[in-house]
Design a protein around this motif. Structure first.
Motif, PDB file in Angstrom:
ATOM      1  N   GLN A   1      23.670  19.062 -22.591  1.00 31.94           N
ATOM      2  CA  GLN A   1      23.450  20.046 -21.626  1.00 31.94           C
ATOM      3  C   GLN A   1      22.467  20.619 -21.708  1.00 31.94           C
ATOM      4  OE1 GLN A   1      27.541  21.195 -21.079  1.00 31.94           O
ATOM      5  NE2 GLN A   1      26.718  20.519 -19.173  1.00 31.94           N
ATOM      6  N   PHE A   2      22.746  21.344 -24.474  1.00 32.63           N
ATOM      7  CA  PHE A   2      21.376  21.748 -24.304  1.00 32.63           C
ATOM      8  C   PHE A   2      20.076  21.266 -24.473  1.00 32.63           C
ATOM      9  CE2 PHE A   2      19.617  22.954 -27.909  1.00 32.63           C
ATOM     10  CZ  PHE A   2      18.866  24.453 -27.951  1.00 32.63           C
ATOM     11  N   TYR A   3      20.472  19.772 -25.205  1.00 34.12           N
ATOM     12  CA  TYR A   3      18.843  18.788 -24.376  1.00 34.12           C
ATOM     13  C   TYR A   3      18.611  19.185 -23.028  1.00 34.12           C
ATOM     14  CZ  TYR A   3      16.380  14.335 -24.088  1.00 34.12           C
ATOM     15  OH  TYR A   3      15.584  13.333 -24.158  1.00 34.12           O
ATOM     16  N   GLU A   4      19.214  18.997 -22.368  1.00 34.16           N
ATOM     17  CA  GLU A   4      18.526  19.108 -20.870  1.00 34.16           C
ATOM     18  C   GLU A   4      18.147  20.496 -20.898  1.00 34.16           C
ATOM     19  OE1 GLU A   4      21.141  16.057 -18.243  1.00 34.16           O
ATOM     20  OE2 GLU A   4      22.321  18.086 -18.956  1.00 34.16           O
ATOM     21  N   LEU A   5      18.561  21.207 -21.023  1.00 34.23           N
ATOM     22  CA  LEU A   5      17.666  22.576 -21.020  1.00 34.23           C
ATOM     23  C   LEU A   5      16.698  23.170 -21.769  1.00 34.23           C
ATOM     24  CD1 LEU A   5      18.451  26.013 -19.335  1.00 34.23           C
ATOM     25  CD2 LEU A   5      19.904  26.188 -22.084  1.00 34.23           C
ATOM     26  N   VAL A   6      16.297  22.101 -23.392  1.00 35.67           N
ATOM     27  CA  VAL A   6      15.682  22.372 -23.630  1.00 35.67           C
ATOM     28  C   VAL A   6      14.338  21.656 -22.508  1.00 35.67           C
ATOM     29  CG1 VAL A   6      14.193  21.678 -25.766  1.00 35.67           C
ATOM     30  CG2 VAL A   6      16.450  22.369 -25.699  1.00 35.67           C
ATOM     31  N   GLN A   7      14.146  19.944 -22.064  1.00 32.82           N
ATOM     32  CA  GLN A   7      13.243  19.803 -21.898  1.00 32.82           C
ATOM     33  C   GLN A   7      13.414  20.381 -20.095  1.00 32.82           C
ATOM     34  OE1 GLN A   7      15.908  16.383 -20.149  1.00 32.82           O
ATOM     35  NE2 GLN A   7      14.940  15.086 -21.805  1.00 32.82           N
ATOM     36  N   TYR A   8      14.632  21.116 -20.010  1.00 34.43           N
ATOM     37  CA  TYR A   8      14.025  22.107 -18.858  1.00 34.43           C
ATOM     38  C   TYR A   8      13.013  22.809 -18.526  1.00 34.43           C
ATOM     39  CZ  TYR A   8      14.576  25.705 -15.908  1.00 34.43           C
ATOM     40  OH  TYR A   8      14.720  27.062 -14.047  1.00 34.43           O
ATOM     41  N   HIS A   9      12.563  24.061 -19.868  1.00 33.11           N
ATOM     42  CA  HIS A   9      11.918  24.714 -20.524  1.00 33.11           C
ATOM     43  C   HIS A   9      10.017  24.189 -20.408  1.00 33.11           C
ATOM     44  CE1 HIS A   9      14.357  28.252 -19.936  1.00 33.11           C
ATOM     45  NE2 HIS A   9      15.327  27.494 -20.770  1.00 33.11           N
ATOM     46  N   TYR A  10      10.934  22.831 -21.724  1.00 39.05           N
ATOM     47  CA  TYR A  10       9.562  22.474 -22.505  1.00 39.05           C
ATOM     48  C   TYR A  10       8.437  22.264 -20.875  1.00 39.05           C
ATOM     49  CZ  TYR A  10       6.904  19.353 -25.219  1.00 39.05           C
ATOM     50  OH  TYR A  10       6.092  18.246 -25.468  1.00 39.05           O
ATOM     51  N   GLY A  11       9.148  21.043 -19.687  1.00 36.12           N
ATOM     52  CA  GLY A  11       7.808  21.185 -18.328  1.00 36.12           C
ATOM     53  C   GLY A  11       8.098  22.275 -18.057  1.00 36.12           C
ATOM     54  N   HIS A  12       8.570  23.578 -18.646  1.00 38.07           N
ATOM     55  CA  HIS A  12       7.786  24.756 -17.419  1.00 38.07           C
ATOM     56  C   HIS A  12       6.650  25.536 -18.495  1.00 38.07           C
ATOM     57  CE1 HIS A  12      10.724  24.282 -15.037  1.00 38.07           C
ATOM     58  NE2 HIS A  12      10.551  24.894 -13.789  1.00 38.07           N
ATOM     59  N   LEU A  13       6.755  24.983 -19.697  1.00 41.69           N
ATOM     60  CA  LEU A  13       5.776  25.348 -20.969  1.00 41.69           C
ATOM     61  C   LEU A  13       4.332  25.194 -20.438  1.00 41.69           C
ATOM     62  CD1 LEU A  13       7.795  25.527 -24.024  1.00 41.69           C
ATOM     63  CD2 LEU A  13       6.848  27.666 -22.586  1.00 41.69           C
TER      64      LEU A  13
END
Length: 313
Positions: A211-223
């Motif tokens: 789940q942490f990895y998915e959250l990192v992906q979420y932020h990564y995509g919004h950068l």
């Protein structure tokens, strides 16, 4: 009342009780909203990364050189109630005795970076120290604060991966990846000291590294609106964007917002770290100063950076 007439009433009671249990079950399922869903649905925004003074004086590059990390290690402090500022004070005072130091701390209200991520630290044994940026998560007392703190930790992780040109990938069974728990480091490289964080603390809140990895992906995509370039990157030679590098010798460079009248006003708590490189697609002049756009309406001051690749005309 005869026995034959009592049975239907008993069935009614059973059915009513079953419906009551189902209603409880439904309420439980609503409450079982995941931490990531809670963050997204409540539009919880991460705090900005603040660079604060650190005392760690062991300046060493990664195995591939200065400014070339290969991923991020996820820690948790195991000190309930201690804030990021508490941990910064402790680490800055005790690292020589404790023989440990990390790059940053995250709690519900802060992301504090205390060491230049171009250089390694002593956080998870020789293998990780020579490869990884490392961040500690502070222990919180409520679900709300846990959500905010882990959101901050994931945001810092995404920013670091983006900055150094790395793609999010969770450490796998082959021992590769760009996002590692301290527990995973210890599994593949036991010299990390037997630590299993942050798994136990995550479990307390029904959270996992996946789940942490998915959250990192979420932020990564919004950068994508504000794209950091890796410290050794030159950018895509076909891109029309230029690249600026924030000057060393300053802790950070504040960002400015352009107003409708063309003036530029400093944005509180928004800054770029010294020594980092950023893509820019526009420049403007205001009161004799050149400013470079690094996101939709965020501009860096020209006197605090160096143009390493000009914007194509």
């Amino acid at each position: 009342m005869s026995k034959a007439r009592q049975v239907p009433k008993l069935l009614q009671i059973v059915v009513a009780f079953a419906a009551f249990l189902l209603s409880l079950s439904g309420a439980h399922n609503v409450h079982a909203q995941t931490i990531n869903e809670y963050i997204e649905q409540n539009n919880i925004q991460p705090n900005e990364i603040h660079r604060v003074n650190g005392t760690f004086d062991q300046m060493f590059g990664y195995r591939n050189g200065v400014g070339r990390p290969e991923g991020v290690v996820i820690h948790e402090t195991a000190t309930p109630g201690a804030s990021a500022w508490n941990e910064v004070t402790y680490f800055n005072r005790e690292w020589r005795n404790a023989q440990t130091y990390v790059h940053a701390f995250a709690d519900a209200n802060n992301i504090l970076q205390i060491h230049d991520t171009d250089y390694g630290v002593w956080g998870a044994g020789p293998w990780a120290n020579s490869r990884m940026i490392q961040i500690e998560l502070c222990e919180e007392n409520t679900r709300e604060d846990f959500a905010r703190s882990v959101n901050n930790q994931a945001y810092f992780t995404a920013v670091m991966l983006k900055r150094y040109g790395l793609t999010p990938s969770l450490a796998d069974g082959k021992g590769s990846g760009t996002i590692w728990s301290h527990n995973a480091i210890n599994q593949y490289h036991p010299s990390a000291g037997g630590h299993t964080d942050p798994i136990g603390y995550f479990n307390k809140w029904g959270y996992t590294m996946w789940q942490f990895y998915e959250l990192v992906q979420y932020h990564y995509g919004h950068l994508n609106g504000s794209t950091p370039v890796g410290g050794n990157a030159t950018g895509n030679s076909q891109s029309k964007n230029g690249i600026i590098r924030i000057n060393t010798g300053i802790n950070y460079s504040y960002l400015y917002e352009r107003q409708s009248d063309g003036s530029l006003v400093r944005i509180p708590d928004r800054s770029l770290t010294a020594g980092t490189s950023w893509q820019t697609d526009q420049s403007v002049n205001y009161q004799g100063e050149t400013y470079y756009r690094v996101s939709t309406n965020e501009w860096a001051k020209g006197s605090e950076c160096t143009v390493t690749k000009a914007i194509a005309q």
